[in-house]
Scaffold this active site. Sequence first.
Site, PDB file in Angstrom:
ATOM      1  N   ASN A   1      -2.422   6.914   0.689  1.00 28.32           N
ATOM      2  CA  ASN A   1      -1.093   6.859  -0.426  1.00 28.32           C
ATOM      3  C   ASN A   1      -2.569   6.690  -1.162  1.00 28.32           C
ATOM      4  O   ASN A   1      -3.375   6.236  -1.475  1.00 28.32           O
ATOM      5  CB  ASN A   1      -0.192   5.901  -0.430  1.00 28.32           C
ATOM      6  N   ASN A   2      -1.704   6.532  -3.273  1.00 28.95           N
ATOM      7  CA  ASN A   2      -2.384   6.315  -4.577  1.00 28.95           C
ATOM      8  C   ASN A   2      -3.803   7.424  -4.521  1.00 28.95           C
ATOM      9  O   ASN A   2      -5.085   7.342  -5.048  1.00 28.95           O
ATOM     10  CB  ASN A   2      -3.181   5.499  -4.177  1.00 28.95           C
TER      11      ASN A   2
ATOM     12  N   VAL B   1       0.875  -1.450  -0.323  1.00 26.49           N
ATOM     13  CA  VAL B   1       0.156   0.179   0.240  1.00 26.49           C
ATOM     14  C   VAL B   1       0.969   0.988   0.109  1.00 26.49           C
ATOM     15  O   VAL B   1       0.175   2.541  -0.069  1.00 26.49           O
ATOM     16  CB  VAL B   1      -0.590   0.241   1.200  1.00 26.49           C
ATOM     17  N   GLY B   2       2.353   0.968   0.220  1.00 22.63           N
ATOM     18  CA  GLY B   2       3.183   2.106  -0.296  1.00 22.63           C
ATOM     19  C   GLY B   2       3.542   2.630   1.088  1.00 22.63           C
ATOM     20  O   GLY B   2       4.157   4.143   1.333  1.00 22.63           O
TER      21      GLY B   2
ATOM     22  N   THR C   1       6.739   2.030   2.713  1.00 25.85           N
ATOM     23  CA  THR C   1       7.966   2.472   2.756  1.00 25.85           C
ATOM     24  C   THR C   1       7.799   3.828   1.789  1.00 25.85           C
ATOM     25  O   THR C   1       8.963   4.085   2.541  1.00 25.85           O
ATOM     26  CB  THR C   1       8.718   1.679   1.836  1.00 25.85           C
TER      27      THR C   1
ATOM     28  N   LYS D   1      14.297  -1.234  11.129  1.00 26.68           N
ATOM     29  CA  LYS D   1      13.043  -2.147  10.535  1.00 26.68           C
ATOM     30  C   LYS D   1      14.153  -3.097  11.795  1.00 26.68           C
ATOM     31  O   LYS D   1      14.856  -3.919  11.070  1.00 26.68           O
ATOM     32  CB  LYS D   1      12.974  -1.804   9.001  1.00 26.68           C
TER      33      LYS D   1
END
Length: 225
Positions: A179-180, A17-18, A20, A41
């Site tokens: 996102n997106n 889903v973005g 990072t 991480k």
Amino acid sequence: MKRKAKGLFITATGTDVGKTYVTGLIIKKLREAGLNCGYYKAAISGADSVGESDAGYVNRIANIGQTDKMLVPYLYKEAVSPHLAARIEKNPVELSVVKEGFSKNAQQFDYLTMEGSGGIICPIRYDARQKLFLEDFIKEFSLPSVIVADAGLGTINAVVLTVEYMKNRSLPIKGIILNNYTGGIMQEDNIRMIEAMTGIKIAALVKDGDKDLDIEAEALAAFYE
């Protein structure tokens, strides 16, 4: 656990889903505002090297300059969930190792951004000796979270379920980033419904190719505790 840095955990409603990409924008925003912000991480799977991994991407895009070892202690080549990759490669995640890396980063940075793997329920280790989930890291390091989700179809269900899971486990949430984002009646309604159903504000909207977050650095920094 004692630490110098204020911390924030970045989780998501699922894989791809973005998370990072958004994490990179968060750290980039803070660093460009003059804040000493780093990345960490616990485990990454599906990469041959740290430089080619999510951690390497964030390190470059945010111009942090961290060493591979400081970015992530566990790197797996298998492109599966970390718990399965660890089992295949016979190198299970040890909480003590993750804690040591977090502590070292927390002494180096004023703000430390820890990225999760996949969605909030992603298992990091699951064997007869120990079971580790992302929430174990969140609780161990006393971190609030930001949830990254896709702005499109299906996000209401994904976000509300993620929020309910986290609230049920007393995991504090500072905000949601979509996102997106492309706009339009459906995505605008997604924003309205998510805020109404969760009681949590959409902190930022990220369009494809964005190089900056539409949130003030001061407001973003306030998410860290």
